[in-house]
Design a protein around this motif. Structure first.
Motif, PDB file in Angstrom:
ATOM      1  N   ASP A 194       0.809  -1.335  -0.100  1.00 15.67           N
ATOM      2  CA  ASP A 194       0.032  -0.024   0.015  1.00 15.67           C
ATOM      3  C   ASP A 194       0.861   1.361   0.058  1.00 15.67           C
ATOM      4  O   ASP A 194       0.579   2.348  -0.783  1.00 15.67           O
ATOM      5  N   ASP A 195       1.851   1.373   0.749  1.00 18.35           N
ATOM      6  CA  ASP A 195       2.739   2.349   0.796  1.00 18.35           C
ATOM      7  C   ASP A 195       3.561   2.490  -0.554  1.00 18.35           C
ATOM      8  O   ASP A 195       3.729   3.626  -1.071  1.00 18.35           O
ATOM      9  N   ILE A 196       3.975   1.610  -1.092  1.00 17.37           N
ATOM     10  CA  ILE A 196       4.578   1.590  -2.611  1.00 17.37           C
ATOM     11  C   ILE A 196       3.803   2.250  -3.478  1.00 17.37           C
ATOM     12  O   ILE A 196       4.099   3.198  -4.199  1.00 17.37           O
ATOM     13  N   ILE A 197       2.315   1.759  -3.497  1.00 20.11           N
ATOM     14  CA  ILE A 197       1.269   2.417  -4.499  1.00 20.11           C
ATOM     15  C   ILE A 197       1.303   3.732  -4.179  1.00 20.11           C
ATOM     16  O   ILE A 197       0.872   4.800  -5.104  1.00 20.11           O
ATOM     17  N   GLY A 198       0.905   3.874  -2.858  1.00 22.50           N
ATOM     18  CA  GLY A 198       0.652   5.542  -2.605  1.00 22.50           C
ATOM     19  C   GLY A 198       1.863   6.240  -2.992  1.00 22.50           C
ATOM     20  O   GLY A 198       1.519   7.627  -3.569  1.00 22.50           O
ATOM     21  N   ALA A 199       3.166   6.003  -2.629  1.00 19.79           N
ATOM     22  CA  ALA A 199       4.275   6.713  -3.089  1.00 19.79           C
ATOM     23  C   ALA A 199       4.433   6.921  -4.676  1.00 19.79           C
ATOM     24  O   ALA A 199       4.641   8.194  -5.289  1.00 19.79           O
ATOM     25  N   ALA A 200       4.207   5.836  -5.207  1.00 17.17           N
ATOM     26  CA  ALA A 200       3.976   5.981  -6.843  1.00 17.17           C
ATOM     27  C   ALA A 200       2.806   6.946  -7.354  1.00 17.17           C
ATOM     28  O   ALA A 200       3.307   7.629  -8.236  1.00 17.17           O
ATOM     29  N   LEU A 201       1.748   6.716  -6.709  1.00 15.71           N
ATOM     30  CA  LEU A 201       0.651   7.806  -7.268  1.00 15.71           C
ATOM     31  C   LEU A 201       1.181   9.273  -7.056  1.00 15.71           C
ATOM     32  O   LEU A 201       0.658  10.038  -7.762  1.00 15.71           O
TER      33      LEU A 201
END
Length: 204
Positions: A194-201
């Motif tokens: 979830d953190d990876i997805i949020g940071a990528a967005l």
């Protein structure tokens, strides 16, 4: 000290060779990848070299390509990674594969080299990831133009990063954009999916 040696192969083993230059035989440590590419004894070869100076020894370490030497030089800047560990990694996989593993956070591949554990692999990724452009590395490794992130990423990307890419695609992002965003992130091995997805967005 020495940029390279060009001479006759007098003797070759799996991890070293003797190179005769002007009637002097130099014992040079080499990775397995270089050993496999040496010509037969009696033929000429050029080895790019690094001089390792320790308290009780001075050793020459040689590589068939300048790219391997450059990768070796980068690896030994990582805390806890000495010439022996760097040679082990370059014997296990080539410089291109090491770069791909670094930019994709592939701890598993790096840690499988003899003498390298998970912590050492993680340290290599953390310390060297910023040295490379992920898109360029993956494009070069797969032999395509630098404007594309190819299936090489799918093959080398760790499970969490791959899952994050799939989630971003489900949100409507183009796959190449999702890969580029995920691979540009730092310290992903310490992040949840979830953190990876949020940071990528945030960077798209």
């Amino acid at each position: 000290m020495y940029a390279y040696f060009k001479g006759i192969v007098a003797e070759a083993n799996a991890d070293s060779c003797v190179l005769e230059v002007n009637n002097i035989g130099y014992n040079i440590q080499i990775p397995a990848s270089t050993a496999e590419m040496l010509p037969p004894d009696g033929q000429e070869v050029k080895l790019f070299t690094y001089t390792s100076v320790r308290e009780n020894a001075i050793e020459l370490i040689g590589f068939i390509s300048r790219d391997d030497l450059n990768m070796f030089s980068m690896l030994i800047t990582v805390s806890g990674i000495g010439p022996k560990a760097a040679l082990s990694l370059l014997s296990y996989i080539n410089a291109d594969a090491i770069r791909v593993a670094i930019v994709t956070g592939d701890v598993k591949t790096l840690s499988q080299a003899p003498g390298l554990g998970k912590k050492s692999a993680e340290r290599i990724i953390v310390d060297l990831k910023n040295k490379f452009d992920a898109n360029t590395v993956l494009a070069a490794a797969s032999g395509v133009g630098t404007g594309m992130v190819t299936d090489m990423a799918d093959a080398s990307m760790n499970e969490d990063l791959a899952e994050a890419v799939e989630a971003l695609c489900a949100l409507g992002l183009a796959r190449n954009d999702a890969k580029k965003a995920v691979l540009s992130l730092e310290n992903t091995e310490e992040m949840s999916i979830d953190d990876i997805i949020g940071a990528a967005l945030k960077i798209i």
